[in-house]
Design a protein around this motif. Structure first.
Motif, PDB file in Angstrom:
ATOM      1  N   GLU A 117       0.851  -1.202   0.000  1.00  0.00           N
ATOM      2  CA  GLU A 117       0.000   0.000   0.000  1.00  0.00           C
ATOM      3  C   GLU A 117       0.881   1.245   0.000  1.00  0.00           C
ATOM      4  O   GLU A 117       1.894   1.314   0.713  1.00  0.00           O
ATOM      5  N   VAL A 118       0.478   2.237  -0.803  1.00  0.00           N
ATOM      6  CA  VAL A 118       1.214   3.497  -0.915  1.00  0.00           C
ATOM      7  C   VAL A 118       0.188   4.608  -0.706  1.00  0.00           C
ATOM      8  O   VAL A 118      -0.954   4.478  -1.163  1.00  0.00           O
ATOM      9  N   PRO A 119       0.536   5.721  -0.007  1.00  0.00           N
ATOM     10  CA  PRO A 119      -0.426   6.829   0.137  1.00  0.00           C
ATOM     11  C   PRO A 119      -0.850   7.380  -1.233  1.00  0.00           C
ATOM     12  O   PRO A 119      -0.166   7.126  -2.228  1.00  0.00           O
ATOM     13  N   GLY A 163      13.612  -3.474 -18.646  1.00  0.00           N
ATOM     14  CA  GLY A 163      12.514  -4.275 -19.189  1.00  0.00           C
ATOM     15  C   GLY A 163      12.214  -5.537 -18.392  1.00  0.00           C
ATOM     16  O   GLY A 163      11.604  -6.462 -18.918  1.00  0.00           O
ATOM     17  N   PHE A 164      12.602  -5.579 -17.105  1.00  0.00           N
ATOM     18  CA  PHE A 164      12.360  -6.773 -16.291  1.00  0.00           C
ATOM     19  C   PHE A 164      11.349  -6.508 -15.181  1.00  0.00           C
ATOM     20  O   PHE A 164      11.299  -5.422 -14.616  1.00  0.00           O
ATOM     21  N   TYR A 165      10.559  -7.562 -14.857  1.00  0.00           N
ATOM     22  CA  TYR A 165       9.547  -7.493 -13.802  1.00  0.00           C
ATOM     23  C   TYR A 165      10.036  -8.184 -12.543  1.00  0.00           C
ATOM     24  O   TYR A 165      10.529  -9.321 -12.611  1.00  0.00           O
ATOM     25  N   SER A 166       9.851  -7.530 -11.384  1.00  0.00           N
ATOM     26  CA  SER A 166      10.218  -8.175 -10.121  1.00  0.00           C
ATOM     27  C   SER A 166       9.371  -9.425  -9.912  1.00  0.00           C
ATOM     28  O   SER A 166       8.245  -9.530 -10.401  1.00  0.00           O
ATOM     29  N   GLN A 167       9.922 -10.354  -9.167  1.00  0.00           N
ATOM     30  CA  GLN A 167       9.329 -11.664  -8.858  1.00  0.00           C
ATOM     31  C   GLN A 167       9.280 -12.609 -10.072  1.00  0.00           C
ATOM     32  O   GLN A 167       8.844 -13.746  -9.931  1.00  0.00           O
ATOM     33  N   PHE A 168       9.673 -12.134 -11.250  1.00  0.00           N
ATOM     34  CA  PHE A 168       9.722 -13.014 -12.419  1.00  0.00           C
ATOM     35  C   PHE A 168      11.132 -13.089 -12.986  1.00  0.00           C
ATOM     36  O   PHE A 168      11.562 -14.151 -13.433  1.00  0.00           O
ATOM     37  N   ALA A 169      11.853 -11.975 -12.976  1.00  0.00           N
ATOM     38  CA  ALA A 169      13.277 -11.983 -13.313  1.00  0.00           C
ATOM     39  C   ALA A 169      14.073 -12.058 -12.003  1.00  0.00           C
ATOM     40  O   ALA A 169      13.607 -11.567 -10.973  1.00  0.00           O
ATOM     41  N   PRO A 170      15.266 -12.664 -12.034  1.00  0.00           N
ATOM     42  CA  PRO A 170      16.062 -12.779 -10.806  1.00  0.00           C
ATOM     43  C   PRO A 170      16.733 -11.461 -10.443  1.00  0.00           C
ATOM     44  O   PRO A 170      16.866 -10.569 -11.277  1.00  0.00           O
ATOM     45  N   GLY A 171      17.127 -11.316  -9.182  1.00  0.00           N
ATOM     46  CA  GLY A 171      17.990 -10.208  -8.777  1.00  0.00           C
ATOM     47  C   GLY A 171      17.262  -8.920  -8.452  1.00  0.00           C
ATOM     48  O   GLY A 171      17.892  -7.896  -8.202  1.00  0.00           O
ATOM     49  N   LEU A 172      15.931  -8.935  -8.441  1.00  0.00           N
ATOM     50  CA  LEU A 172      15.180  -7.722  -8.109  1.00  0.00           C
ATOM     51  C   LEU A 172      14.503  -7.913  -6.747  1.00  0.00           C
ATOM     52  O   LEU A 172      14.024  -9.004  -6.451  1.00  0.00           O
ATOM     53  N   PRO A 173      14.448  -6.846  -5.923  1.00  0.00           N
ATOM     54  CA  PRO A 173      13.776  -6.986  -4.630  1.00  0.00           C
ATOM     55  C   PRO A 173      12.294  -7.324  -4.833  1.00  0.00           C
ATOM     56  O   PRO A 173      11.690  -6.898  -5.816  1.00  0.00           O
ATOM     57  N   GLU A 174      11.750  -8.079  -3.882  1.00  0.00           N
ATOM     58  CA  GLU A 174      10.323  -8.394  -3.920  1.00  0.00           C
ATOM     59  C   GLU A 174       9.532  -7.083  -3.992  1.00  0.00           C
ATOM     60  O   GLU A 174       9.866  -6.113  -3.319  1.00  0.00           O
ATOM     61  N   TRP A 175       8.502  -7.037  -4.802  1.00  0.00           N
ATOM     62  CA  TRP A 175       7.580  -5.905  -4.984  1.00  0.00           C
ATOM     63  C   TRP A 175       8.229  -4.701  -5.642  1.00  0.00           C
ATOM     64  O   TRP A 175       7.631  -3.632  -5.686  1.00  0.00           O
ATOM     65  N   ASN A 176       9.439  -4.850  -6.181  1.00  0.00           N
ATOM     66  CA  ASN A 176      10.045  -3.709  -6.866  1.00  0.00           C
ATOM     67  C   ASN A 176       9.144  -3.257  -8.012  1.00  0.00           C
ATOM     68  O   ASN A 176       8.719  -4.063  -8.850  1.00  0.00           O
ATOM     69  N   LEU A 177       8.835  -1.949  -8.046  1.00  0.00           N
ATOM     70  CA  LEU A 177       7.979  -1.339  -9.076  1.00  0.00           C
ATOM     71  C   LEU A 177       6.573  -1.960  -9.120  1.00  0.00           C
ATOM     72  O   LEU A 177       5.976  -2.130 -10.195  1.00  0.00           O
ATOM     73  N   ARG A 178       6.078  -2.278  -7.919  1.00  0.00           N
ATOM     74  CA  ARG A 178       4.692  -2.746  -7.759  1.00  0.00           C
ATOM     75  C   ARG A 178       4.106  -2.075  -6.525  1.00  0.00           C
ATOM     76  O   ARG A 178       4.694  -2.125  -5.444  1.00  0.00           O
ATOM     77  N   GLY A 179       2.934  -1.437  -6.664  1.00  0.00           N
ATOM     78  CA  GLY A 179       2.320  -0.800  -5.506  1.00  0.00           C
ATOM     79  C   GLY A 179       0.824  -0.613  -5.686  1.00  0.00           C
ATOM     80  O   GLY A 179       0.287  -0.765  -6.797  1.00  0.00           O
ATOM     81  N   THR A 180       0.139  -0.311  -4.551  1.00  0.00           N
ATOM     82  CA  THR A 180      -1.313  -0.078  -4.537  1.00  0.00           C
ATOM     83  C   THR A 180      -1.590   1.284  -3.906  1.00  0.00           C
ATOM     84  O   THR A 180      -1.290   1.500  -2.724  1.00  0.00           O
ATOM     85  N   TRP A 181      -2.131   2.223  -4.695  1.00  0.00           N
ATOM     86  CA  TRP A 181      -2.476   3.560  -4.220  1.00  0.00           C
ATOM     87  C   TRP A 181      -3.969   3.617  -3.878  1.00  0.00           C
ATOM     88  O   TRP A 181      -4.766   2.889  -4.492  1.00  0.00           O
ATOM     89  N   THR A 182      -4.319   4.499  -2.928  1.00  0.00           N
ATOM     90  CA  THR A 182      -5.721   4.757  -2.614  1.00  0.00           C
ATOM     91  C   THR A 182      -6.016   6.208  -2.970  1.00  0.00           C
ATOM     92  O   THR A 182      -5.364   7.128  -2.438  1.00  0.00           O
ATOM     93  N   ALA A 183      -6.965   6.425  -3.873  1.00  0.00           N
ATOM     94  CA  ALA A 183      -7.299   7.792  -4.291  1.00  0.00           C
ATOM     95  C   ALA A 183      -7.786   8.602  -3.085  1.00  0.00           C
ATOM     96  O   ALA A 183      -8.435   8.064  -2.182  1.00  0.00           O
ATOM     97  N   ASN A 184      -7.494   9.897  -3.070  1.00  0.00           N
ATOM     98  CA  ASN A 184      -7.859  10.747  -1.924  1.00  0.00           C
ATOM     99  C   ASN A 184      -9.342  11.126  -1.968  1.00  0.00           C
ATOM    100  O   ASN A 184     -10.106  10.594  -2.785  1.00  0.00           O
ATOM    101  N   GLU A 185      -9.760  12.069  -1.101  1.00  0.00           N
ATOM    102  CA  GLU A 185     -11.192  12.393  -0.948  1.00  0.00           C
ATOM    103  C   GLU A 185     -11.775  13.010  -2.221  1.00  0.00           C
ATOM    104  O   GLU A 185     -12.994  13.058  -2.370  1.00  0.00           O
ATOM    105  N   ASP A 186     -10.921  13.470  -3.140  1.00  0.00           N
ATOM    106  CA  ASP A 186     -11.416  13.988  -4.424  1.00  0.00           C
ATOM    107  C   ASP A 186     -11.264  12.972  -5.554  1.00  0.00           C
ATOM    108  O   ASP A 186     -11.468  13.306  -6.728  1.00  0.00           O
ATOM    109  N   GLY A 187     -10.876  11.758  -5.193  1.00  0.00           N
ATOM    110  CA  GLY A 187     -10.654  10.731  -6.219  1.00  0.00           C
ATOM    111  C   GLY A 187      -9.322  10.878  -6.925  1.00  0.00           C
ATOM    112  O   GLY A 187      -9.070  10.206  -7.933  1.00  0.00           O
ATOM    113  N   ASN A 188      -8.471  11.766  -6.403  1.00  0.00           N
ATOM    114  CA  ASN A 188      -7.197  12.032  -7.081  1.00  0.00           C
ATOM    115  C   ASN A 188      -6.079  11.114  -6.587  1.00  0.00           C
ATOM    116  O   ASN A 188      -6.085  10.656  -5.445  1.00  0.00           O
TER     117      ASN A 188
END
Ligand code: MBD
Ligand code: FE
Length: 284
Positions: A117-119, A163-188
């Motif tokens: 989760e990311v703000p 051009g590599f995805y974390s958890q599928f290519a080796p050598g990348l930290p778990e969840w690298n370049l993967r996150g979940t944002w929650t839109a604020n009170e204005d949907g932004n």
């Protein structure tokens, strides 16, 4: 040095196959088999292949090459890759034909549920020295009637600057370049990340072998993958693309649509780029 350059098709294929199996297992164990539907679809698929053999006068040599190749697709774990590259776009077209809001496109083989989760205006998980152009992506999540959707969730996953995805290519930290944002009170939302590089599907596996043998190319244009959801609305699965990319017109996965183009501009702060894009969700 980044170890992901040693990525091997069989490793990312095995990971993609295992993650897909887990997700299928987690979904409430399948419904009742519709024998009539299976009969209809399977008969058509078998007939389509037989028609090709008869119409194209396929030889034993070609038949055996095909058989060996199919065996290898399984050994390399590349069924997710093969299906998502060459078939999913039609399934997506059928599934989302009636949507009024955002166009969607295919999910591809590299989505993972449950990213950190990311703000609403936060930075994606990334390495301290993450290579690539800094990229700020902001916008609003709305319903088709124009009302903002505060609390909407945006899941973003994308390849890194090589051009590599974390958890599928080796050598990348778990969840690298993967996150979940929650839109604020204005949907932004305001997402801080780096620009992904164009993606080349693995060249050393069965899919790469087919591409080479057929004289095709292995490229997808650079893209950001999104899932956007809000209560009472259809979940949107989309990808967004960058103007000027070499492979917008001949994406190997046939997943580019004109409605899914970004328009990045230099960041006024002098660091990298900014872009704006709004997501519109259909009511359930
Ligand atoms: C990808 O990154 C992708 O998005 C698709 C659809 C297929 C293969 C790799
Ligand atoms: Fe992708």
């Amino acid at each position: 040095s980044h170890q992901e350059t040693e990525a091997r098709a069989a490793d990312s294929g095995a990971n993609a196959s295992a993650r897909f199996r887990e997700r299928m297992a987690a979904q409430s164990a399948g419904g009742v088999v519709d024998t009539e539907r299976v009969n209809h679809l399977a008969s058509r698929a078998v007939k389509a292949l037989n028609d090709i053999v008869l119409e194209e006068q396929v030889s034993y040599e070609e038949y055996n090459a095909f058989k060996a190749w199919l065996i290898r697709v399984g050994e390399d774990g590349e069924w997710p890759l093969f299906l998502d590259v060459w078939l999913e776009h039609s399934v997506e077209e059928v599934a989302n034909a009636d949507r009024e809001g955002n166009k969607g496109t295919i999910e591809g083989p590299y989505y993972l549920e449950g990213s950190p989760e990311v703000p609403w205006n936060g930075t994606i998980p990334m390495r301290e020295d993450e290579p690539g152009t800094p990229f700020v992506f902001s916008g609003q999540v709305r319903a088709v009637d124009g009302s903002p959707l505060p609390g909407a969730k945006l899941e973003l996953w994308h390849a890194d600057d090589l051009g590599f995805y974390s958890q599928f290519a080796p050598g990348l930290p778990e969840w690298n370049l993967r996150g979940t944002w929650t839109a604020n009170e204005d949907g932004n939302f305001e997402i801080h990340t780096v620009r992904p590089a164009p993606y080349q599907i693995p060249t050393d596996g069965a899919c790469g072998q087919l591409i080479e043998a057929a004289g095709w190319h292995a490229w997808r244009p650079a893209h950001l993958h999104f899932k956007v959801h809000a209560p009472g609305h259809h979940k949107l699965t989309a990808q967004l693309y960058f103007p000027g990319d070499e492979h917008l017109e001949d994406d190997i996965a046939s997943a580019v649509k004109p409605e899914l183009m970004l328009d990045p501009q230099p960041n006024p702060n002098g660091e990298g780029e900014v872009t704006q894009y709004d997501f519109v969700l259909d009511p359930e």
